[in-house]
Each structure stands twice: as C-alpha cells, then as structure tokens.
Design a protein around this motif. Structure first.
Motif, PDB file in Angstrom:
ATOM      1  N   LEU A 248       5.680   0.430  -4.846  1.00  0.00           N
ATOM      2  CA  LEU A 248       6.315  -0.885  -4.703  1.00  0.00           C
ATOM      3  C   LEU A 248       5.602  -1.706  -3.635  1.00  0.00           C
ATOM      4  O   LEU A 248       5.430  -2.917  -3.785  1.00  0.00           O
ATOM      5  CB  LEU A 248       7.807  -0.736  -4.378  1.00  0.00           C
ATOM      6  CG  LEU A 248       8.675  -0.247  -5.528  1.00  0.00           C
ATOM      7  CD1 LEU A 248      10.094   0.025  -5.048  1.00  0.00           C
ATOM      8  CD2 LEU A 248       8.680  -1.240  -6.672  1.00  0.00           C
ATOM      9  N   GLY A 249       5.176  -1.041  -2.567  1.00  0.00           N
ATOM     10  CA  GLY A 249       4.381  -1.733  -1.551  1.00  0.00           C
ATOM     11  C   GLY A 249       3.068  -2.253  -2.127  1.00  0.00           C
ATOM     12  O   GLY A 249       2.659  -3.386  -1.838  1.00  0.00           O
ATOM     13  N   LEU A 250       2.423  -1.453  -2.978  1.00  0.00           N
ATOM     14  CA  LEU A 250       1.193  -1.897  -3.639  1.00  0.00           C
ATOM     15  C   LEU A 250       1.457  -3.101  -4.542  1.00  0.00           C
ATOM     16  O   LEU A 250       0.660  -4.038  -4.590  1.00  0.00           O
ATOM     17  CB  LEU A 250       0.605  -0.768  -4.487  1.00  0.00           C
ATOM     18  CG  LEU A 250      -0.225   0.280  -3.791  1.00  0.00           C
ATOM     19  CD1 LEU A 250      -0.569   1.418  -4.755  1.00  0.00           C
ATOM     20  CD2 LEU A 250      -1.499  -0.329  -3.239  1.00  0.00           C
ATOM     21  N   ILE A 251       2.575  -3.061  -5.250  1.00  0.00           N
ATOM     22  CA  ILE A 251       2.912  -4.177  -6.132  1.00  0.00           C
ATOM     23  C   ILE A 251       3.165  -5.438  -5.314  1.00  0.00           C
ATOM     24  O   ILE A 251       2.690  -6.529  -5.670  1.00  0.00           O
ATOM     25  CB  ILE A 251       4.127  -3.836  -7.020  1.00  0.00           C
ATOM     26  CG1 ILE A 251       3.757  -2.726  -8.012  1.00  0.00           C
ATOM     27  CG2 ILE A 251       4.636  -5.075  -7.762  1.00  0.00           C
ATOM     28  CD1 ILE A 251       4.940  -2.133  -8.748  1.00  0.00           C
ATOM     29  N   LEU A 252       3.884  -5.316  -4.213  1.00  0.00           N
ATOM     30  CA  LEU A 252       4.117  -6.477  -3.351  1.00  0.00           C
ATOM     31  C   LEU A 252       2.798  -7.017  -2.816  1.00  0.00           C
ATOM     32  O   LEU A 252       2.574  -8.225  -2.769  1.00  0.00           O
ATOM     33  CB  LEU A 252       5.056  -6.110  -2.199  1.00  0.00           C
ATOM     34  CG  LEU A 252       6.521  -5.930  -2.577  1.00  0.00           C
ATOM     35  CD1 LEU A 252       7.302  -5.334  -1.408  1.00  0.00           C
ATOM     36  CD2 LEU A 252       7.134  -7.244  -3.020  1.00  0.00           C
ATOM     37  N   TRP A 253       1.905  -6.122  -2.410  1.00  0.00           N
ATOM     38  CA  TRP A 253       0.592  -6.533  -1.925  1.00  0.00           C
ATOM     39  C   TRP A 253      -0.187  -7.230  -3.027  1.00  0.00           C
ATOM     40  O   TRP A 253      -0.808  -8.265  -2.804  1.00  0.00           O
ATOM     41  CB  TRP A 253      -0.149  -5.310  -1.399  1.00  0.00           C
ATOM     42  CG  TRP A 253      -1.532  -5.592  -0.935  1.00  0.00           C
ATOM     43  CD1 TRP A 253      -1.906  -6.261   0.191  1.00  0.00           C
ATOM     44  CD2 TRP A 253      -2.748  -5.226  -1.587  1.00  0.00           C
ATOM     45  NE1 TRP A 253      -3.276  -6.319   0.290  1.00  0.00           N
ATOM     46  CE2 TRP A 253      -3.819  -5.690  -0.797  1.00  0.00           C
ATOM     47  CE3 TRP A 253      -3.035  -4.540  -2.755  1.00  0.00           C
ATOM     48  CZ2 TRP A 253      -5.144  -5.489  -1.147  1.00  0.00           C
ATOM     49  CZ3 TRP A 253      -4.359  -4.340  -3.100  1.00  0.00           C
ATOM     50  CH2 TRP A 253      -5.386  -4.817  -2.297  1.00  0.00           C
ATOM     51  N   TYR A 254      -0.154  -6.674  -4.231  1.00  0.00           N
ATOM     52  CA  TYR A 254      -0.831  -7.280  -5.380  1.00  0.00           C
ATOM     53  C   TYR A 254      -0.290  -8.690  -5.628  1.00  0.00           C
ATOM     54  O   TYR A 254      -1.056  -9.636  -5.805  1.00  0.00           O
ATOM     55  CB  TYR A 254      -0.630  -6.392  -6.613  1.00  0.00           C
ATOM     56  CG  TYR A 254      -1.028  -7.038  -7.911  1.00  0.00           C
ATOM     57  CD1 TYR A 254      -2.366  -7.179  -8.254  1.00  0.00           C
ATOM     58  CD2 TYR A 254      -0.070  -7.514  -8.799  1.00  0.00           C
ATOM     59  CE1 TYR A 254      -2.739  -7.775  -9.445  1.00  0.00           C
ATOM     60  CE2 TYR A 254      -0.428  -8.104  -9.987  1.00  0.00           C
ATOM     61  CZ  TYR A 254      -1.763  -8.234 -10.308  1.00  0.00           C
ATOM     62  OH  TYR A 254      -2.120  -8.820 -11.480  1.00  0.00           O
ATOM     63  N   ASN A 255       1.032  -8.842  -5.623  1.00  0.00           N
ATOM     64  CA  ASN A 255       1.629 -10.163  -5.838  1.00  0.00           C
ATOM     65  C   ASN A 255       1.243 -11.132  -4.731  1.00  0.00           C
ATOM     66  O   ASN A 255       0.960 -12.301  -4.990  1.00  0.00           O
ATOM     67  CB  ASN A 255       3.151 -10.060  -5.948  1.00  0.00           C
ATOM     68  CG  ASN A 255       3.603  -9.437  -7.256  1.00  0.00           C
ATOM     69  OD1 ASN A 255       2.846  -9.359  -8.220  1.00  0.00           O
ATOM     70  ND2 ASN A 255       4.829  -8.969  -7.291  1.00  0.00           N
ATOM     71  N   PHE A 256       1.216 -10.653  -3.496  1.00  0.00           N
ATOM     72  CA  PHE A 256       0.825 -11.497  -2.370  1.00  0.00           C
ATOM     73  C   PHE A 256      -0.629 -11.941  -2.509  1.00  0.00           C
ATOM     74  O   PHE A 256      -0.955 -13.109  -2.300  1.00  0.00           O
ATOM     75  CB  PHE A 256       1.030 -10.747  -1.048  1.00  0.00           C
ATOM     76  CG  PHE A 256       0.541 -11.514   0.140  1.00  0.00           C
ATOM     77  CD1 PHE A 256       1.272 -12.584   0.637  1.00  0.00           C
ATOM     78  CD2 PHE A 256      -0.657 -11.176   0.751  1.00  0.00           C
ATOM     79  CE1 PHE A 256       0.815 -13.308   1.731  1.00  0.00           C
ATOM     80  CE2 PHE A 256      -1.122 -11.889   1.841  1.00  0.00           C
ATOM     81  CZ  PHE A 256      -0.381 -12.954   2.332  1.00  0.00           C
ATOM     82  N   LYS A 257      -1.515 -11.005  -2.895  1.00  0.00           N
ATOM     83  CA  LYS A 257      -2.931 -11.342  -3.075  1.00  0.00           C
ATOM     84  C   LYS A 257      -3.105 -12.369  -4.191  1.00  0.00           C
ATOM     85  O   LYS A 257      -3.919 -13.271  -4.076  1.00  0.00           O
ATOM     86  CB  LYS A 257      -3.749 -10.081  -3.395  1.00  0.00           C
ATOM     87  CG  LYS A 257      -3.890  -9.124  -2.253  1.00  0.00           C
ATOM     88  CD  LYS A 257      -4.719  -9.683  -1.153  1.00  0.00           C
ATOM     89  CE  LYS A 257      -6.167  -9.358  -1.388  1.00  0.00           C
ATOM     90  NZ  LYS A 257      -7.057  -9.805  -0.340  1.00  0.00           N
ATOM     91  N   GLN A 258      -2.328 -12.237  -5.256  1.00  0.00           N
ATOM     92  CA  GLN A 258      -2.409 -13.175  -6.363  1.00  0.00           C
ATOM     93  C   GLN A 258      -1.984 -14.573  -5.902  1.00  0.00           C
ATOM     94  O   GLN A 258      -2.628 -15.549  -6.248  1.00  0.00           O
ATOM     95  CB  GLN A 258      -1.544 -12.717  -7.534  1.00  0.00           C
ATOM     96  CG  GLN A 258      -2.084 -11.524  -8.269  1.00  0.00           C
ATOM     97  CD  GLN A 258      -3.444 -11.800  -8.838  1.00  0.00           C
ATOM     98  OE1 GLN A 258      -4.439 -11.309  -8.349  1.00  0.00           O
ATOM     99  NE2 GLN A 258      -3.525 -12.599  -9.856  1.00  0.00           N
ATOM    100  N   LYS A 259      -0.910 -14.655  -5.135  1.00  0.00           N
ATOM    101  CA  LYS A 259      -0.444 -15.944  -4.645  1.00  0.00           C
ATOM    102  C   LYS A 259      -1.454 -16.561  -3.692  1.00  0.00           C
ATOM    103  O   LYS A 259      -1.725 -17.749  -3.751  1.00  0.00           O
ATOM    104  CB  LYS A 259       0.923 -15.802  -3.954  1.00  0.00           C
ATOM    105  CG  LYS A 259       2.064 -15.660  -4.899  1.00  0.00           C
ATOM    106  CD  LYS A 259       3.369 -15.607  -4.154  1.00  0.00           C
ATOM    107  CE  LYS A 259       4.508 -15.427  -5.140  1.00  0.00           C
ATOM    108  NZ  LYS A 259       5.800 -15.340  -4.490  1.00  0.00           N
ATOM    109  N   SER A 260      -1.996 -15.753  -2.788  1.00  0.00           N
ATOM    110  CA  SER A 260      -2.957 -16.290  -1.817  1.00  0.00           C
ATOM    111  C   SER A 260      -4.246 -16.717  -2.510  1.00  0.00           C
ATOM    112  O   SER A 260      -4.875 -17.681  -2.101  1.00  0.00           O
ATOM    113  CB  SER A 260      -3.228 -15.294  -0.694  1.00  0.00           C
ATOM    114  OG  SER A 260      -3.765 -14.105  -1.200  1.00  0.00           O
TER     115      SER A 260
END
Length: 189
Positions: free
Chosen positions: A171-183
């Motif tokens: 879940l932490g990886l998914i949150l990081w992935y979503n954050f990277k996509q937004k940035s």
C-alpha cells in the motif's frame, strides 16, 4: 524506476497474494475447523464471483477514483488477509474471500490499462507481454512466498497474518506510485 517497472512490481505482488489466497483458503478453513473442503471450494468460487462483479463495476470505479482505484484494490486485499490472519469464523472468511476476489477484479484491468497507456503504440504489445509474464511468474512463485510467509508456524494462519505486513508495504508503494504520477503530471503542466 520507470512507470512500467513499478506497475510490474505491483501486479506481481498483488498476483502473488491473490494466488496464495486462492490456493490456501480451503486448507485454512479445514485446518482452523471453520469449515470443510467443500466450504473452501465455495469460497474460492465466491472469489471468482467477486472478480466478475468488480469487472462489471470497474469502469464506474475508475471514472470516480482514477488512480486511487489501485489503492482501493490494495486495501481490499488487506481486508481479506486481515479476515484470515486474525479472525477465525466463517462469516469473516466469506467477507475475506469476497474482498480478495473483488480486489483482483479491480487491479488487473487497472494495471493492464495503465501499462498500455504508458507505452508507445509500437511497444504496447511488448508491455502487455511483460505484464502477462509478471502474472504468470507470480502464479509460479506464490507457493514459495507462502512457505516463506508461513515460516516455522504449523498453522496456515501465519501466512495470512505475516502477509498483512507485506500488503501494508505494498500500500505504501501504491501511495508512492500515485504521488509520483501526480508530481509528474504537475511538472508536465
């Protein structure tokens, strides 16, 4: 790590946990005296039904949640594993099977769709092939991961309990992935 690599890692981990649940739930029910092998087979069937239901509503979920739908899939996988790892009754085992199946029905179309969109048209076939290899590799390695997660515990409950920690990291990886996509989108604007 490129977007497709992150997606392959996420699909690999989610597929491992889906396959572990599919294979271990019937044995878990019998070993825990929650139900019979027939009950376990019914729950595996329920997982398939939940996958179909998720597939039917996936388009609406994706329209509403966008990339957060992957987070929803991870959370549902976590709920399913919590039901098996820390509680021993048939009602929660049924809820857990439905949650794991619904999770699968969300993350597979999302990950394949995202990877196809991220690739150039010329590389779309290669990306789909790589995603299929990841799912098949996850299917192949899931028994090894299950043994690793069970450790020296004689009970199958250990697999599900230890898996919850790995799913939390996922879940932490998914949150990081979503954050990277937004940035990435903000930087491109």
């Amino acid at each position: 790590m490129g977007q497709n690599r992150r997606l392959r890692l996420i699909v690999f981990i989610l597929m491992v946990f889906y396959m572990i649940a599919t294979v271990k739930i019937p044995t878990y029910l019998v070993d825990s005296a929650i139900g019979s092998a027939n009950t376990g087979s019914l729950l595996v069937g329920l997982m398939s039904l939940a996958t179909i239901i998720a597939g039917v509503v996936y388009g609406r979920l994706y329209t509403w949640l966008q990339r957060q739908v992957l987070l929803l899939a991870g959370l549902l996988m976590l709920v399913g594993y919590l039901c098996y790892g820390f509680v021993a009754n048939l009602v929660l085992a049924t809820l857990g099977a439905f949650a794991v199946g619904f999770s699968f029905g969300i993350f597979i179309p999302m990950l394949f769709g995202e990877s196809a969109q991220a690739a150039d048209v010329a590389k779309a076939n290669l990306v789909s092939t790589m995603m299929m290899i990841c799912t098949n590799l996850a299917n192949f390695t899931s028994p090894f991961f299950a043994n690793l997660l069970q450790g020296s515990s004689p009970q199958l409950k250990g697999i599900f309990a230890h898996s919850t920690w790995v799913i939390l990291v996922l879940l932490g990886l998914i949150l990081w992935y979503n954050f990277k996509q937004k940035s990435t989108k903000v930087a491109a604007s």
